[in-house]
Design an enzyme around this catalytic site. Structure first.
Site, PDB file in Angstrom:
ATOM      1  N   LYS A 133       3.138 -15.633   4.279  1.00 39.15           N
ATOM      2  CA  LYS A 133       3.021 -16.399   3.029  1.00 39.15           C
ATOM      3  C   LYS A 133       4.451 -16.696   2.562  1.00 39.15           C
ATOM      4  CE  LYS A 133       0.693 -18.033  -0.521  1.00 39.15           C
ATOM      5  NZ  LYS A 133      -0.234 -19.183  -0.444  1.00 39.15           N
TER       6      LYS A 133
ATOM      7  N   ASP B 144     -11.502  -7.614   7.336  1.00 35.58           N
ATOM      8  CA  ASP B 144     -12.871  -7.581   6.806  1.00 35.58           C
ATOM      9  C   ASP B 144     -13.538  -8.939   6.977  1.00 35.58           C
ATOM     10  OD1 ASP B 144     -12.517  -4.932   5.965  1.00 35.58           O
ATOM     11  OD2 ASP B 144     -13.746  -5.262   4.178  1.00 35.58           O
TER      12      ASP B 144
ATOM     13  N   TYR C  57       0.816  -1.214   0.000  1.00 39.23           N
ATOM     14  CA  TYR C  57       0.000   0.000   0.000  1.00 39.23           C
ATOM     15  C   TYR C  57       0.853   1.269   0.000  1.00 39.23           C
ATOM     16  CZ  TYR C  57      -4.042  -3.001   1.033  1.00 39.23           C
ATOM     17  OH  TYR C  57      -5.023  -3.956   0.986  1.00 39.23           O
TER      18      TYR C  57
ATOM     19  N   ASP D  43      -3.556 -17.860   3.624  1.00 39.94           N
ATOM     20  CA  ASP D  43      -4.734 -18.475   3.000  1.00 39.94           C
ATOM     21  C   ASP D  43      -5.378 -19.493   3.943  1.00 39.94           C
ATOM     22  OD1 ASP D  43      -2.396 -19.937   2.637  1.00 39.94           O
ATOM     23  OD2 ASP D  43      -2.791 -20.507   0.564  1.00 39.94           O
TER      24      ASP D  43
ATOM     25  N   ASP E 151      -5.637  -6.019   5.940  1.00 42.09           N
ATOM     26  CA  ASP E 151      -6.799  -5.368   5.336  1.00 42.09           C
ATOM     27  C   ASP E 151      -7.857  -6.426   5.005  1.00 42.09           C
ATOM     28  OD1 ASP E 151      -8.422  -3.455   4.210  1.00 42.09           O
ATOM     29  OD2 ASP E 151      -7.401  -3.483   2.268  1.00 42.09           O
TER      30      ASP E 151
HETATM   31  C1  IPM Z   1      -9.167  -0.228   5.927  1.00 44.25           C
HETATM   32  C2  IPM Z   1      -9.642   0.309   4.622  1.00 44.25           C
HETATM   33  C3  IPM Z   1      -8.515   1.087   3.976  1.00 44.25           C
HETATM   34  C4  IPM Z   1      -7.337   0.154   3.784  1.00 44.25           C
HETATM   35  C5  IPM Z   1      -8.891   1.770   2.672  1.00 44.25           C
HETATM   36  C6  IPM Z   1     -10.084   2.681   2.831  1.00 44.25           C
HETATM   37  C7  IPM Z   1      -7.718   2.500   2.057  1.00 44.25           C
HETATM   38  O1  IPM Z   1     -10.080  -0.720   3.808  1.00 44.25           O
HETATM   39  O2  IPM Z   1      -8.796   0.577   6.809  1.00 44.25           O
HETATM   40  O3  IPM Z   1      -9.149  -1.458   6.094  1.00 44.25           O
HETATM   41  O4  IPM Z   1      -7.285  -0.537   2.779  1.00 44.25           O
HETATM   42  O5  IPM Z   1      -6.479   0.131   4.638  1.00 44.25           O
HETATM   43 MG    MG Z   2     -10.105  -2.589   4.705  1.00 43.30          MG
END
Ligand code: IPM
Ligand code: MG
Length: 368
Positions: A196, A256, A146, A228, A252
């Site tokens: 990984k 989620d 990133y 994974d 990231d």
């Molecule tokens: C998070 C979000 C961010 C990331 C985005 C909005 C850039 O998804 O904080 O997890 O990818 O870090």
């Molecule tokens: Mg995110």
């Protein structure tokens, strides 16, 4: 009386609605404690871009620079709306990553927590949830893909190509490892190292440094997990995890998934900590599809306040009370739309009602 300045960046989409509920909670904390919060609202994200031409404008930078902590709502627009903003100025690239870079907030803590009594929120079976899920993901937040060099062009064959760099040096890995090991020491003394290394050289170095740092924490057991396989394990046996440490992109994605196993990303607050400054934000996006409807779940934003109270202001007991107040609202059978699907027996309440109920619970708690 302690006095703290808090930069309040409500953000886009559902941001302003859930931020309003978080502010209600901050006001109650003021009532209950010898503390005052000076709230400094500022534009951040797409709203800032449309008002000033910049997603992280100088005026906001100045406010954040002088704040003791930053409370940040979700940012971003729908895929279609995003296209109205030049790629490099879009809120994620133009505001969020620059904020992380500016304050070097390398340590991102994302709790994934669901008590047994709330197992019905989760898509997982009660027997998978057992006594409850209570893990915390420690995500490296300012390195890796990133933040690496990005290049796009056309090669000699006339084909469009892209090149992004995944870079870590050992110091970057070492400092996040120390954070993870220290946290593990305070909890179950169990650290899952996510990597990984069968493919990525970055993971080979990651693991090397992890083993060096582990020597300082002989009381912590380390379990190595390929990323994974960890994704599968999070669904099949989430209760085996306590503290998980991982690089930026893995964090990231897996965080989620963490929201997924709880039943809603609305249950995902986070703390982003740097050497001198910390900011607090929901782990999720701005959900433009439900913005302005008073149906978003403010848990992630109020939970971010709890993390701020604990990490930035040393108010651990009040932080616990905020968590307990939110759990109490759930325990009474209420939740916002994301968690009150038909057949779950949960009574649906609005964003504001959820905030009001949290405030009511908090007021009723013994003062610390
Ligand atoms: C998070 C979000 C961010 C990331 C985005 C909005 C850039 O998804 O904080 O997890 O990818 O870090
Ligand atoms: Mg995110």
């Amino acid at each position: 009386m302690k006095n703290y300045k808090i930069a309040v960046l409500a953000g886009d989409g559902i941001g302003p609605e859930i931020t309003a509920e978080a502010i209600k909670v901050l006001k109650v904390i003021e009532e209950r404690n010898d503390v005052s919060f000076e709230l400094l609202p500022a534009l951040f994200g797409a709203c800032a871009y449309f008002a000033t031409g910049d997603a992280f404008p100088q005026a906001t930078i100045d406010i954040c620079d002088q704040a003791d902590a930053i409370l940040k709502g979700p940012i971003g627009l729908s895929h279609e709306e995003s296209k109205k903003i030049p790629v490099e100025k879009q809120p994620e690239r133009g505001a969020l990553l620059p904020m992380r870079r500016r304050y070097n907030t390398y340590a991102n803590f994302r709790p994934v927590s669901l008590p047994k009594s709330l197992a019905h929120f989760s898509p997982l079976k009660p027997e998978v949830i057992g006594e409850g899920i209570d893990l915390i993901m420690v995500r490296e937040l300012v390195g890796g893909l990133y933040f690496g060099n990005k290049e796009r062009g056309v090669n000699e064959d006339g084909k469009r190509y892209v090149r992004e760099t995944l870079e870590y040096d050992e110091d970057q890995i070492r400092r996040i490892m120390h954070e993870a090991f220290k946290l593990a020491q305070k909890r179950r003394k169990l650290l899952h190292n996510i990597h990984k290394s069968n493919v990525l050289m970055s993971s080979v170095l990651w693991n090397e440094v992890m083993e060096e740092v582990a020597k300082d924490y002989p009381d912590v057991e380390v379990v190595n997990y390929l990323v994974d396989a960890a994704a599968t394990a999070l669904c099949l046996r989430p209760t085996q995890f306590d503290v998980m440490v991982m690089e930026n992109m893995f964090g990231d994605i897996l965080s989620d998934q963490g929201g997924g196993i709880l039943g809603s990303l609305g249950l995902m607050p986070s703390a982003c900590i740097g050497p001198d400054k910390a900011y607090y934000e929901p782990s999720h996006g701005s959900a433009p599809d439900i913005a302005g409807k008073n149906i978003a779940n403010p848990y992630s934003m109020i939970g971010s306040v709890a993390m701020m109270l604990e990490n930035s202001f040393g108010m651990e007991a009040e932080a616990k009370n905020v968590w307990a107040a939110m759990q109490g609202v759930f325990a009474d059978g209420y939740s916002t739309a994301d968690l009150s699907k038909p057949g779950t027996g949960v009574t649906m309440i609005s964003t504001q009602e959820f905030g009001d109920k949290v405030v009511e619970k908090l007021r009723a708690m013994p003062k610390v």
